[in-house]
Design a protein around this motif. Structure first.
Motif, PDB file in Angstrom:
ATOM      1  N   LYS A  58      -1.007 -39.277  -4.439  1.00 51.24           N
ATOM      2  CA  LYS A  58      -1.968 -38.533  -3.626  1.00 51.24           C
ATOM      3  C   LYS A  58      -1.297 -37.300  -3.047  1.00 51.24           C
ATOM      4  O   LYS A  58      -0.184 -37.393  -2.514  1.00 51.24           O
ATOM      5  N   LYS A  62      -3.554 -31.765   1.099  1.00 53.17           N
ATOM      6  CA  LYS A  62      -4.783 -31.115   0.640  1.00 53.17           C
ATOM      7  C   LYS A  62      -5.961 -31.842   1.280  1.00 53.17           C
ATOM      8  O   LYS A  62      -5.864 -33.032   1.565  1.00 53.17           O
ATOM      9  N   PRO A  63      -7.084 -31.119   1.478  1.00 57.49           N
ATOM     10  CA  PRO A  63      -8.270 -31.810   1.992  1.00 57.49           C
ATOM     11  C   PRO A  63      -8.697 -32.873   0.980  1.00 57.49           C
ATOM     12  O   PRO A  63      -8.724 -32.615  -0.224  1.00 57.49           O
ATOM     13  N   GLY A  64      -8.987 -34.076   1.451  1.00 60.69           N
ATOM     14  CA  GLY A  64      -9.469 -35.139   0.580  1.00 60.69           C
ATOM     15  C   GLY A  64      -8.367 -35.876  -0.178  1.00 60.69           C
ATOM     16  O   GLY A  64      -8.642 -36.816  -0.910  1.00 60.69           O
ATOM     17  N   ARG A  65      -7.131 -35.447  -0.029  1.00 64.37           N
ATOM     18  CA  ARG A  65      -5.984 -36.097  -0.675  1.00 64.37           C
ATOM     19  C   ARG A  65      -6.231 -36.440  -2.146  1.00 64.37           C
ATOM     20  O   ARG A  65      -6.305 -37.602  -2.527  1.00 64.37           O
ATOM     21  N   PRO A  66      -6.386 -35.416  -2.984  1.00 67.36           N
ATOM     22  CA  PRO A  66      -6.707 -35.660  -4.389  1.00 67.36           C
ATOM     23  C   PRO A  66      -5.596 -36.433  -5.110  1.00 67.36           C
ATOM     24  O   PRO A  66      -4.421 -36.323  -4.740  1.00 67.36           O
ATOM     25  N   GLU A 344      -6.238 -30.443   8.500  1.00 67.61           N
ATOM     26  CA  GLU A 344      -7.392 -30.144   7.641  1.00 67.61           C
ATOM     27  C   GLU A 344      -8.223 -28.988   8.176  1.00 67.61           C
ATOM     28  O   GLU A 344      -8.876 -28.273   7.428  1.00 67.61           O
TER      29      GLU A 344
END
Lengths: 447, 447
Positions: A58, A62-66, A344
């Motif tokens: 992860k 980053k937003p949303g932890r891709p 975030e």
């Protein structure tokens, strides 16, 4: 990466200029470009396979932890190995045709086996080359094992040294130099010009093969930093090689040609990896790449005979390690992750902090923390006169303390620029200091 | 495994007897035992880690199809590599002290650099050794990639050849022999005693590095067979080496010493793996081991200069491949798995069958199938005069056709005994035929 856009072509031109005497470097450059193409083509195509077998991570900043593929640096490493293997016939071609009548016939050695000198072919160079690839391949295997199984520190710590055995044997046999020069001002005092370190020197080289891979692995955690620092190190090493190959004495050519041959393909497979690992990262590089990258520099430094200069280029990594010591050795509590904290709301990174309220730092170390705070080498948070937290002791957090919160890519660039500046200074200092300390420097032909 | 209990000590005694002139072989034996211990200790401890990252498989020939770790042969391979690396200083120690005044000092070469012959150290031997380990390590990497990602045939087929480049370069430089002897009865007719195959010979060696790994990989599918056949091949190779090292001319010693040094540690790490892979298997070996094992023999055959003898030891594997060709090339339908069929009721293995009703065999091939059936080389099933199925064309199924259904371990032993018998015959035939065909055999000192 503005710096690279200028430096890379410059270095390339420099190298091609001096490649008349150094045709092996030219071959290596050609294969390096091939490696760039292959790596760049492969990485987006293997990503899903990596995720499928559980190699993914992860992205915490980053937003949303891709979720993106992990350990993809293994692709760069494998392509590098293939290239180095494919390179061998080209490197040694001129020697191979010299010993025969050409055309692939080996009639001379068949007709008059006793009259042909057995050592016509530079077996020592081949051993050197083979031991380097072998050492790198062993390191890659170790890295893959670590990526797959998350080896424990005590299991993996000494393994690079085993991989370095062929390297040290070749060093012992080919050069065996374990003497270090004594600086001029001390020569009169000590009445000697060199000190033989003997086995200590081998111990030093083994330490280097352990330190370099691990030091790249711990200066990590933001997109592009692992590859970026390796690219900067490669460029610095190539600048140093370029200096010797153009300005230096011909006795030093062999070593720096060897270095350039190993580093050039590494630079290009790393650039391809950087394309995919730079902010916003589409892949993570994994431990394999970090170990592999560090070992490339250890190998080049040792067999290229400039291990001390190489260590000077590692100054930011060394400082990062020393700076981390209080946390690594438990003087200050060390959280599991010391990555900068991602906010975030503004998309910026802030220094992450170790909580000193739950587990306080060792009492004797508190004054030192305060001194570091005073010199802005750390940021303490106070509550009613007591220290409640401190920023984690990594170079990444330190840069954030100095320059304030910033976006991930800016932070990475700042660190890489710092590394590059320190490296250039180190190269200049090394040749200036060489002259001052020892009365001469091995770069200049005319004393 | 009764055969091994007698043969292994015999071979060991034989090797120790001749190790006065062959001290490197003694070192290798010592490290081989270390490898046995390490492998045997590691395998049960890493099994769970393998399962955790998805490396496991179902044992289809057991009641309930238990899940056991897959690719554990990678442990044997890794231990082998570590041993071979650790071995280097010992192997070359005597040369390292000869060139200096001893005690770790290299004063001679430092004081009189120009007077010491540069080729004192056997760099060619070191290159040979390093290129072998490098080739094996590349093969192991390829195997790991295959175990992890299930590579496609077209991607992995030629890769062993890239790993073999260092090997071929060393062969080219050190020996370069591409001549084959013409048999005596043809010499008068052709008016030549040798034929120079030139580049064809290199093509032949490359083919060998592709064939050996794959041939072990396709003679597989029942517990213990992959390791078992590798153990039998090792013992056969060691018997051949032992013959040369005791009875043979001293000019052949170097090559067979080299072979013994590489094969002995391989034998012992394989024996350790066999402990865990033999019926009922607690681990599967995986592709890594099969490729690695095959490459050990290819390397030894090529650099030990007995690639043709080595191929004779691979006769069962060659026959298995040729026998499989009709299915591999689609003349007869090939089901996805060709393992023998396990009957849960009696616990025995039966030959598995290809259904010829759904997809019939190519029309022109039907008569050939019937001829094979007539000679009991296959078993056809007829229904109203038409062929409805045939046994799958693998050596494993063929043995079941010949000897009737049997338990997995008996089947494995039968195949291993067959392999051993064929191998011994091949060695005898090779030395008898050598004398008949060429008027002399290189084993005997006195013509």
């Amino acid at each position: 990466m503005g710096v690279f856009r200028i430096v890379v072509p410059l270095v390339t031109v420099l190298l091609i200029c001096c490649s008349k005497q150094h045709s092996a470097v030219l071959y290596s450059s050609g294969f390096a470009l091939l490696g760039y193409g292959a790596t760049n083509w492969l990485i987006p195509r293997v990503g899903n396979s990596f995720i499928k077998i559980g190699l993914f991570g992860k992205d915490m900043s980053k937003p949303g932890r891709p979720v993106i593929p992990e350990s993809v640096g293994a692709v760069s490493a494998t392509v590098y190995l293939l290239i180095m293997l494919l390179c061998i016939p080209f490197m040694f071609y001129k020697y191979m045709v010299t010993t025969t009548s050409g055309g692939g016939h080996r009639d001379i050695s068949i007709l008059e086996p006793s009259e042909v000198p057995a050592s016509f072919f530079p077996h020592d160079k081949l051993s050197e080359y083979l031991s380097s690839i072998l050492c790198l391949e062993s390191t890659i295997l170790l890295g893959i094992a670590d990526d797959l199984f998350d080896l424990r520190w005590r299991h993996k710590f000494f393994l690079p040294a085993v991989g370095a055995i062929p390297l040290l044997i070749v060093y012992y046999v080919d050069f065996g130099a374990t003497h270090v020069l004594v600086p001029g001002f001390m020569q009169n005092w000590l009445k000697i010009s060199t000190i033989d370190l003997g086995w200590l020197y081998y111990f030093y080289m083994v330490s280097m093969t352990i330190f370099c891979p691990n030091s790249i692995n711990i200066l990590a955690g933001i997109n592009g930093l692992e590859v970026g620092q390796s690219i900067v190190l490669s460029i610095l090493a190539l600048i140093n090689d370029g200096l010797y190959l153009t300005l230096g004495h011909s006795t030093t050519w062999e070593n720096h040609r060897f270095s350039a041959i190993l580093v050039l393909p590494f630079l290009w497979v790393s650039l391809a990896l950087y394309n995919w690992n730079c902010w916003p990262a589409k892949v993570f590089v994994g431990d394999t790449y970090c170990y592999f990258a560090g070992m490339v520099f250890a190998v080049v430094g040792i067999l290229g005979h400039f291990s001390k200069t190489m260590l000077m280029l590692f100054l930011p990594q060394i400082l990062n390690f020393l700076y981390s010591v209080p946390q690594l050795f438990g003087l200050v509590p060390c959280p599991r992750h010391r990555l900068p904290r991602f906010n975030e709301k503004d998309g910026l990174l802030y220094p992450s902090r170790a909580n000193l309220q739950e587990t306080p730092a060792k009492a004797f170390f508190l004054p030192i923390l305060k001194i570091l705070h005073y010199f802005k080498l750390i940021e303490l948070e106070f509550h009613e006169g007591r220290v409640v937290s401190c920023t984690n002791m990594t170079l990444i957090n330190l840069v954030l303390v100095w320059l304030g919160p910033m976006r991930e890519d800016k932070l990475c660039q700042a660190i890489l620029q710092l590394q590059f500046a320190v490296g250039i200074l180190a190269i200049v200092a090394r040749h200036a200091m060489g002259k001052v300390l020892f009365g001469h420097d091995n770069l200049w032909t005319i004393e």
